[in-house]
Design an enzyme around this catalytic site. Sequence first.
Site, mmCIF file in Angstrom:
data_model
loop_
_atom_site.group_PDB
_atom_site.id
_atom_site.type_symbol
_atom_site.label_atom_id
_atom_site.label_comp_id
_atom_site.label_asym_id
_atom_site.label_seq_id
_atom_site.Cartn_x
_atom_site.Cartn_y
_atom_site.Cartn_z
ATOM 1 C CD GLU A 246 -51.087 18.443 10.617
ATOM 2 O OE1 GLU A 246 -51.749 19.334 10.701
ATOM 3 O OE2 GLU A 246 -50.555 18.344 9.391
ATOM 4 C CB CYS A 280 -57.521 21.110 15.294
ATOM 5 S SG CYS A 280 -57.483 20.038 13.879
#
Length: 500
Positions: A246, A280
């Site tokens: 991720e 993010c």
Amino acid sequence: MPLAAQPDTAPPPAATLESTDPATGEVVGRFPVADAAAVGAAVDRARTAAQAWAALGYDGRRRRLAAWRGHLARHLDELADLVHRENGKPHEDAVLEITLAVDHLAWAAAHARRVLGPRRVRAGLLAANHAASLEYQPLGVVGVIGPWNYPVFTPMGSIAYALAAGNAVVFKPSEHTPAVGVRLAESWRAAVPDLPDVLQALPGDGATGAALCRAGVGKLAFTGSAATGRRVMAACAETLTPVLMELGGKDAMIVDDDADVAAAADAAVWGAMSNAGQTCIGIERVYATEAVHDAFVAEVTRRVQRLEPGTSYGPMTMAAQADVVRRHVEDAVAAGGRIGAGGTDPGTGRTVAPVVLLDVPETSAAVREETFGPTLTITRVRDAEEALALANGNPHGLAGAVFSRSRRRALDLARRMRSGMTSVNSVLTFAAVPALPFGGVGESGFGRIHGEDGLREFTRAKAITRQRVPLPVPLMSFDRPAGATAALARFVRLVHGRHR
Ligand code: NDP
């Protein structure tokens, strides 16, 4: 005077890790750095615990995961306070983050059996005399390496789903938020005292994470930057440990001709500036069509001017990240970009003032690289097709957003956006839907947390067939009669040969 000789057997003093409040510099937590031996011992304990955890079955695990969820919910304010002090985000944002994490935990526990449990599948024509079944078995121990920006929500995307799938977890929190990681493991032990080693937190630095990669875990779930992700993959390759990546993003928002401009501006400012831009899936680039560009910029400017440091957003968690933000702003201005709101000087120290950048060339760092700060570039485009081409022109592909009043048009753009997730007429919403998978493409990584895919990510598929009755004509036997395969070929031609 010479120092007294240490006996050979004396262990070296453990290095210490100290986390501080980014706003005040006060020490929040002090922990020994877990070395390779400590990591190995934790993984050994987790291996034993994983067997007992798996043996509990779905119901036993669901009850204990519910107890943990209850404990987290009852202590939400204390945990939010710790997140606020160690990460710097406003208390309210910490509450939101923990609430989302608890909701994911509930979903993962409730759906694990349905998604992963044994189920019959059709055996097909060639094996019609067999029963076939599929189930998803736990991997044993899952290593989780997490970042500091959402120190509860982000690692829980792996931890909750890995636990619900029947694994034990060894979690290495970021060195900037170790106290939050340790508190999560403490809350587990308080809620599930009969199996304390099913979730362990190991504070440490990069070397601790590297040791976890080499410790023989069943899978390593990494959340962080692409640069560290590459190092994690290289370390995991040594033991063929599978990885989930991720990684960062450079998410774009497309504002189409028919968008609700005020709603788009509100969402863009929240998506870019909340959590001081350290998200993010934060919006870092906006592509607005000719028709709406000026109104959108005016609306964004008005909203950014209302933001207050301390209440709207906190200081940057890491001093070094503030320097990246300043470099991107300077670079954008040097390349001909204009400041739309905020100032050319985004401030000194850890608190970075929000900055809106206009007319920034696509080649500049502020558009190409992840800024991870409270900045937003807004670029005028001819139409949504040009917006999509520019949005998709970045090596990252984590998430994004589309604003349009036409459902068909918006969904078409969302589908063609090169990203793992896209929100239509909102930002970041997919992260709050536990049933939806979360993960990126390209430089944003691979693999999925959340949802059914997130549960399966922490399992291995197990296929079983059981012969119900023997075939009158055995095909996979040296006793196969002559002519059996010729009959089979005739059958295949009959069933499949007519397709052209
Ligand atoms: P880093 O990549 O710097 O660190 C991530 C984690 O890896 C930390 O726990 C770090 O430990 C650890 N680590 C560092 N070196 C190594 C190594 N050699 N081997 C193993 N582990 C190591 O990321 P940040 O913590 O700065 O997080 C920010 C990044 O995370 C951004 O790029 C952001 O976009 C991304 N992110 C992605 C998300 C997603 O879901 N896709 C969600 C949230 C963030 P230590 O802190 O001790 O150095």
